[in-house]
Design an enzyme around this catalytic site. Structure first.
Site, mmCIF file in Angstrom:
data_model
loop_
_atom_site.group_PDB
_atom_site.id
_atom_site.type_symbol
_atom_site.label_atom_id
_atom_site.label_comp_id
_atom_site.label_asym_id
_atom_site.label_seq_id
_atom_site.Cartn_x
_atom_site.Cartn_y
_atom_site.Cartn_z
ATOM 1 N N PHE A 51 9.277 -0.200 -1.835
ATOM 2 C CA PHE A 51 8.296 -0.833 -2.715
ATOM 3 C C PHE A 51 9.012 -1.209 -4.012
ATOM 4 O O PHE A 51 9.691 -0.367 -4.608
ATOM 5 C CB PHE A 51 7.179 0.177 -2.989
ATOM 6 C CG PHE A 51 5.921 -0.409 -3.547
ATOM 7 C CD1 PHE A 51 4.964 -0.960 -2.704
ATOM 8 C CD2 PHE A 51 5.670 -0.391 -4.907
ATOM 9 C CE1 PHE A 51 3.782 -1.485 -3.219
ATOM 10 C CE2 PHE A 51 4.499 -0.917 -5.420
ATOM 11 C CZ PHE A 51 3.549 -1.467 -4.581
ATOM 12 N N ASP A 60 9.113 8.833 -1.779
ATOM 13 C CA ASP A 60 7.859 8.261 -2.235
ATOM 14 C C ASP A 60 6.885 8.323 -1.046
ATOM 15 O O ASP A 60 7.111 7.693 -0.015
ATOM 16 C CB ASP A 60 8.055 6.811 -2.696
ATOM 17 C CG ASP A 60 6.802 6.245 -3.355
ATOM 18 O OD1 ASP A 60 5.688 6.672 -2.981
ATOM 19 O OD2 ASP A 60 6.931 5.371 -4.228
ATOM 20 N N TYR A 78 -4.641 6.831 -4.429
ATOM 21 C CA TYR A 78 -5.734 5.878 -4.232
ATOM 22 C C TYR A 78 -5.673 5.165 -2.881
ATOM 23 O O TYR A 78 -6.524 4.357 -2.572
ATOM 24 C CB TYR A 78 -5.809 4.848 -5.372
ATOM 25 C CG TYR A 78 -4.496 4.191 -5.749
ATOM 26 C CD1 TYR A 78 -3.975 3.148 -4.994
ATOM 27 C CD2 TYR A 78 -3.784 4.623 -6.863
ATOM 28 C CE1 TYR A 78 -2.774 2.553 -5.344
ATOM 29 C CE2 TYR A 78 -2.577 4.032 -7.219
ATOM 30 C CZ TYR A 78 -2.080 3.001 -6.459
ATOM 31 O OH TYR A 78 -0.889 2.431 -6.806
ATOM 32 N N LYS A 79 -4.636 5.458 -2.076
ATOM 33 C CA LYS A 79 -4.527 4.817 -0.758
ATOM 34 C C LYS A 79 -5.249 5.689 0.278
ATOM 35 O O LYS A 79 -6.473 5.803 0.209
ATOM 36 C CB LYS A 79 -3.062 4.561 -0.447
ATOM 37 C CG LYS A 79 -2.483 3.512 -1.411
ATOM 38 C CD LYS A 79 -0.996 3.291 -1.321
ATOM 39 C CE LYS A 79 -0.587 2.228 -2.331
ATOM 40 N NZ LYS A 79 0.843 2.227 -2.615
ATOM 41 N N ARG A 136 -1.348 -7.461 7.036
ATOM 42 C CA ARG A 136 -1.150 -6.010 7.138
ATOM 43 C C ARG A 136 -2.492 -5.333 7.381
ATOM 44 O O ARG A 136 -3.449 -5.564 6.646
ATOM 45 C CB ARG A 136 -0.505 -5.510 5.848
ATOM 46 C CG ARG A 136 0.052 -4.121 5.934
ATOM 47 C CD ARG A 136 0.700 -3.701 4.632
ATOM 48 N NE ARG A 136 -0.286 -3.608 3.554
ATOM 49 C CZ ARG A 136 -0.056 -3.032 2.386
ATOM 50 N NH1 ARG A 136 1.131 -2.519 2.123
ATOM 51 N NH2 ARG A 136 -0.985 -2.975 1.455
HETATM 52 C C1 PLP Z 1 1.339 1.967 -3.902
HETATM 53 C C2 PLP Z 1 2.726 2.365 -4.160
HETATM 54 C C3 PLP Z 1 3.167 2.613 -5.465
HETATM 55 C C4 PLP Z 1 2.232 2.417 -6.613
HETATM 56 O O1 PLP Z 1 2.751 2.813 -7.833
HETATM 57 P P1 PLP Z 1 1.766 2.980 -9.078
HETATM 58 O O2 PLP Z 1 2.653 3.358 -10.175
HETATM 59 O O3 PLP Z 1 0.765 4.054 -8.716
HETATM 60 O O4 PLP Z 1 1.074 1.678 -9.301
HETATM 61 C C5 PLP Z 1 4.474 3.034 -5.628
HETATM 62 N N1 PLP Z 1 5.314 3.179 -4.579
HETATM 63 C C6 PLP Z 1 4.907 2.954 -3.306
HETATM 64 C C7 PLP Z 1 5.843 3.164 -2.171
HETATM 65 C C8 PLP Z 1 3.612 2.515 -3.062
HETATM 66 O O5 PLP Z 1 3.204 2.280 -1.812
#
Ligand code: PLP
Length: 424
Positions: A126, A205, A230-231, A384
Site C-alpha cells: 500500500f 501491516d 475500519y476494514k 476489487r
Molecule cells: C487501509 C490501509 C492503510 C490505511 O492507513 P491509514 O493511515 O489508516 O489511512 C495502510 N496500509 C494498508 C496496507 C492498508 O490497507
C-alpha cells in the site's frame, strides 16, 4: 435449476455464520455491499453505544468519564484485538492511524538496527507504507536505501528476489500480510524466519488481514505489526489503528514521538520524558474516545464468531466467486488478478478488465430491474470484491457474477463517464 443457484442456496442454508448478518445495519436492504475491506459495515449496537457515550459519558459524567472507563480503553481494546492476532496480552495498543503507527515502529526499528542500511518492501504494498519509509530515510539521513521486491504479474511477489535481497545489511522488512490489490497472503512464519536468519526485523501491516485471515503473531515470532480497524474489523470511518510490539522488544525500542501518554507516569507531569516500560511506551497523546469506543462492537462480534469459522467461510465465498467467474466471464476478457491458491489469498478477490472503472459504475448504478452492487475500483484496471463472511452471502456472490455478465454482454459500461471522483 442452475447448478450455481442450487449451490449458492445450499451454502447459505448451511452457513454457520448466517445469524451474524443481522448484527450489522442494512440501510438499503437490496444493496450488495462488497466494500467491507475498505469500510466495514456499522454494527447496530454502535448506534446506542455512541449515543450513550455522547449523552451519558460525555454530556453527563464529563471529565469523570476518563477514570470511569476512558483512560484504559486503548489498552483494553488492544488486549481484545490481540485475541484476533494471536498476540500476547499487553503487547497491543490502539493509537492514531496506521500510517502514524507505521512511522513510529519503522523509525524505532531502524534506530535499533543502527549500522544496517537496507530496508526491504515490495511493489504490491500500500503506497502510504512506502511514503512513510521514504520520509524516515530522508529524515534519518543515514544512508538507508529502500529496495522493493517486484512482481511479474501484479499478483504474486517475487519470493526468490526477496530471498536474494535479504542479507546481513538488512535492517527491516516491511510488508502487507495481505496485499491490498491482488489479495496475496504472505506466509508470515516463513518470512519472519528468513528475516531473523539474517538479523533483520519484520514490520507487518495487517490492515487487509485483521478479521479476514487467521494470524499468529506470537507463535510465528513476529517482531512488529500495525493495522487499521475500519476494514474487516468494522470500527467506522477513520477509527484508530492498532500496533503490536513483541514483548521482549518493547523496552529495547524508542518511540520517536515522545508524547505524555507514552510517559511512564503521565499525571506526574515531570518536565523530562521517561517512556513507559510496557506497550503504552508507543502511545502519544489523548486518544479519540468517540472513534475508539466504536471499535469494540466489531471486535466482540468477530471474537464470538471465531476466526477459524470466518476464514473457512471466506475461502468458500472467494472460491465460489472464482469458480463462477472462470465459467462465465472469461469470454469477456475478465481475468483473475488474485491468487488461485486459497492458502495464499486473503478475503478479497480482484478481477481485471480494461474498463474496470466504468464497469464498477454500471454495477453501482444499475437499471431499475437490478439491485445495486458496490465493489471497489483500484487503478488502473481492478474490480476489487471484498468478501466479509459476517454479512456477505453466497447468493450475493451469485448475483454479482450474473450482473457483471449482463454489464459485459450489453456493454452497459459505455453509458458511464470515465471521469473519477476524489475517493475511489
Ligand atoms: C487501509 C490501509 C492503510 C490505511 O492507513 P491509514 O493511515 O489508516 O489511512 C495502510 N496500509 C494498508 C496496507 C492498508 O490497507
Amino acid at each position: 435449476m442452475d447448478p450455481f443457484l442450487a449451490k449458492a442456496r445450499h451454502l447459505d442454508e448451511t452457513d454457520e455464520l448466517r445469524e451474524y448478518r443481522s448484527v450489522f445495519f442494512h440501510g438499503e436492504e437490496e444493496l450488495v455491499y462488497f466494500d467491507g475491506n475498505s469500510l466495514g459495515r456499522l454494527a447496530v449496537e454502535n448506534i446506542a453505544r455512541i449515543n450513550d457515550l455522547v449523552g451519558q459519558e460525555w454530556g453527563g459524567r464529563l471529565i469523570r468519564s476518563w477514570n470511569d472507563s476512558w483512560y484504559g480503553l486503548s489498552l483494553n481494546l488492544g488486549n481484545k484485538v490481540a485475541g484476533l492476532l494471536g498476540a500476547e496480552q499487553g503487547s497491543t495498543l490502539f493509537s492514531e492511524s496506521t500510517s502514524t503507527n507505521l512511522y513510529k515502529l519503522a523509525w524505532s526499528a531502524l534506530r535499533h538496527q543502527k549500522g544496517r542500511s537496507k530496508i526491504i518492501s515490495d511493489t504490491l504494498n500500500f503506497p502510504t507504507d512506502l511514503y512513510i519509509l521514504q520520509g524516515i530515510a530522508k529524515e534519518m539521513n543515514a544512508g538507508h536505501n529502500i529496495q522493493l521486491v517486484g512482481s511479474r504479474d501484479g499478483i504474486y511477489p517475487d519470493l526468490d528476489e526477496m530471498e536474494n535481497l535479504i542479507d546481513e545489511n538488512t535492517a527491516l522488512l516491511t510488508l502487507s500480510l495481505v496485499t491490498f490489490k491482488s489479495g496475496y497472503l504472505y506466509d508470515m512464519e516463513k518470512i519472519n524466519r528468513l528475516a531473523h536468519d539474517h538479523g533483520a526485523l519484520v514490520l507487518w501491516d495487517l490492515s487487509h488481514a485483521a478479521g479476514a485471515v487467521e494470524i499468529d503473531l506470537a507463535s510465528t515470532s513476529a517482531d512488529l505489526a500495525v493495522g487499521c480497524s475500519y476494514k474487516y474489523l468494522n470500527g467506522g470511518p477513520g477509527s484508530p489503528a492498532f500496533l503490536y510490539v513483541k514483548p521482549d522488544l518493547i523496552r529495547k525500542l524508542e518511540n520517536p514521538i515522545q508524547g505524555w501518554f507514552g510517559h511512564h507516569d503521565p499525571f506526574a507531569f515531570d518536565l523530562g520524558y521517561s517512556g513507559a516500560d510496557d506497550i503504552r511506551r508507543f502511545a502519544v497523546g489523548s486518544p479519540p474516545i468517540l472513534s475508539l469506543a466504536a471499535v469494540e462492537a466489531g471486535l466482540d462480534t468477530i471474537l464470538e464468531a471465531g476466526m477459524p469459522e470466518i476464514r473457512r467461510k471466506s475461502i468458500a465465498l472467494s472460491g465460489f466467486l472464482m469458480e463462477m467467474a472462470a465459467g462465465k466471464l472469461d469470454k469477456y476478457g475478465v481475468e483473475l488478478a488474485s491468487p488461485q491458491d486459497p492458502h495464499r489469498r486473503g478475503s478479497h478477490v480482484s478481477l481485471r478488465h480494461p474498463e474496470a472503472w466504468r464497469i464498477c459504475q454500471a454495477l453501482i448504478h444499475p437499471p431499475k430491474n437490478r439491485k445495486p452492487i458496490m465493489p471497489d475500483f483500484r487503478a488502473p484496471d481492478n474490480v476489487r470484491v471484498g468478501l466479509c463472511p459476517l454479512y456477505n452471502t453466497f447468493g450475493e456472490v451469485l448475483y454479482f457474477i450474473q450482473s457483471l455478465e449482463e454489464v459485459l454482454l450489453n456493454k452497459e459500461y459505455l453509458a458511464f463517464s470515465a471521469e473519477r471522483p476524489d475517493v475511489t
